[in-house]
Design a protein around this motif. Sequence first.
Motif, mmCIF file in Angstrom:
data_model
loop_
_atom_site.group_PDB
_atom_site.id
_atom_site.type_symbol
_atom_site.label_atom_id
_atom_site.label_comp_id
_atom_site.label_asym_id
_atom_site.label_seq_id
_atom_site.Cartn_x
_atom_site.Cartn_y
_atom_site.Cartn_z
ATOM 1 N N ALA A 158 -24.489 33.129 2.018
ATOM 2 C CA ALA A 158 -25.544 32.798 1.074
ATOM 3 C C ALA A 158 -26.904 32.679 1.757
ATOM 4 N N TYR A 159 -26.908 32.615 3.108
ATOM 5 C CA TYR A 159 -28.160 32.413 3.842
ATOM 6 C C TYR A 159 -28.429 33.462 4.917
ATOM 7 N N LYS A 160 -27.385 33.927 5.593
ATOM 8 C CA LYS A 160 -27.568 34.756 6.784
ATOM 9 C C LYS A 160 -26.832 36.086 6.675
ATOM 10 N N PRO A 161 -27.247 37.076 7.492
ATOM 11 C CA PRO A 161 -26.452 38.300 7.588
ATOM 12 C C PRO A 161 -25.070 37.971 8.156
ATOM 13 N N VAL A 162 -24.021 38.533 7.585
ATOM 14 C CA VAL A 162 -22.674 38.299 8.108
ATOM 15 C C VAL A 162 -22.003 39.600 8.536
ATOM 16 N N ILE A 163 -22.740 40.717 8.437
ATOM 17 C CA ILE A 163 -22.225 42.016 8.884
ATOM 18 C C ILE A 163 -23.017 42.433 10.122
ATOM 19 N N ARG A 178 -27.316 44.109 6.671
ATOM 20 C CA ARG A 178 -26.403 44.561 7.711
ATOM 21 C C ARG A 178 -27.213 44.750 8.982
ATOM 22 N N VAL A 179 -26.700 44.247 10.099
ATOM 23 C CA VAL A 179 -27.471 44.238 11.334
ATOM 24 C C VAL A 179 -26.841 45.184 12.358
ATOM 25 N N TYR A 180 -27.626 46.152 12.835
ATOM 26 C CA TYR A 180 -27.198 47.083 13.879
ATOM 27 C C TYR A 180 -27.806 46.653 15.213
ATOM 28 N N TYR A 181 -26.998 46.695 16.290
ATOM 29 C CA TYR A 181 -27.440 46.254 17.619
ATOM 30 C C TYR A 181 -27.393 47.409 18.610
ATOM 31 N N TYR A 203 -18.099 40.611 9.229
ATOM 32 C CA TYR A 203 -17.715 41.870 9.859
ATOM 33 C C TYR A 203 -18.385 41.941 11.223
ATOM 34 N N PHE A 204 -17.586 42.017 12.297
ATOM 35 C CA PHE A 204 -18.094 42.128 13.663
ATOM 36 C C PHE A 204 -17.417 43.318 14.324
ATOM 37 N N ASP A 205 -18.212 44.290 14.779
ATOM 38 C CA ASP A 205 -17.647 45.550 15.261
ATOM 39 C C ASP A 205 -18.431 46.047 16.475
ATOM 40 N N GLY A 206 -17.738 46.174 17.628
ATOM 41 C CA GLY A 206 -18.297 46.878 18.765
ATOM 42 C C GLY A 206 -19.004 46.052 19.808
ATOM 43 N N PHE A 207 -18.766 44.725 19.864
ATOM 44 C CA PHE A 207 -19.471 43.852 20.798
ATOM 45 C C PHE A 207 -18.605 43.491 22.003
#
Length: 251
Positions: A169-174, A143-146, A208-212
């Motif tokens: 299967a390869y990259k962060p999607v959250i 999970r990636v926080y920005y 999941y994309f939140d807050g951009f």
Amino acid sequence: MANYALEIIHPHPNDARGRHTKEYTGLAYNIRLGVIGGMYPYTFELLQAPSGTTIDADTGEVNWPTAVEAGSPHTFQVRVTDQESTQATITWTVEVGTSSSDWLFMDAVSGNDENAGTLAAPLRTMNGWYLTSKADTTHRYKRVYYKNGTYDFTGCRTEGSDRILLSGAYKPVIHVAYPGHSPVVDQSIPGDRYIQPTRFPDSDESAYFDGFNFINGGNHGIRMTGDERKSKNNVVRRNAFENFGPGAGGL
């Protein structure tokens, strides 16, 4: 009378790696229930949650201001009631911790892509976690926080001329804005690129994309077509899409 049965579709009970299942120690845990069917408007009620958690009775937004590790995994239970007094209940658990296998942090101002991607040593650019190749699995399932700043897709490998493919299967999607921050994604750099989560039916992942704030898009902000739409729990919330070209769309 309602035409369709009342159903809670987010959090999805079988989405074992969804955004709702984990939180970083000390940060705010914030999700919103997704409900379909029944007779709108709905009323939400928190039946079980850690101390300090609240729910917006009208929107179903769950907020736990400071996630604590003690007692993890924590149980949450929410009930929704529609205007015909029909009810549905959902229960899920949240694991709280700081494991580097679960989390990445981004800081476009003071980060460095040579860092480990921890809260204390964040990455700087999108390519810090993308790592050029669309098939690199170094950071999958994280999970990636920005934090604040402007991010772009310089260095990220495209499919065709403009798609940045994200396969679970390869990259962060959250991908989530750090609490209290408003990160910007400039899609014009290096040239009209957009995110396309893909292959979720095969990898059993959900985006999941939140807050951009997505800006300067030539085609799409986040594109979900075909198989991506079949994924069980994709969420796009609290985002803004600004300065897109004619005919372009956020999704």
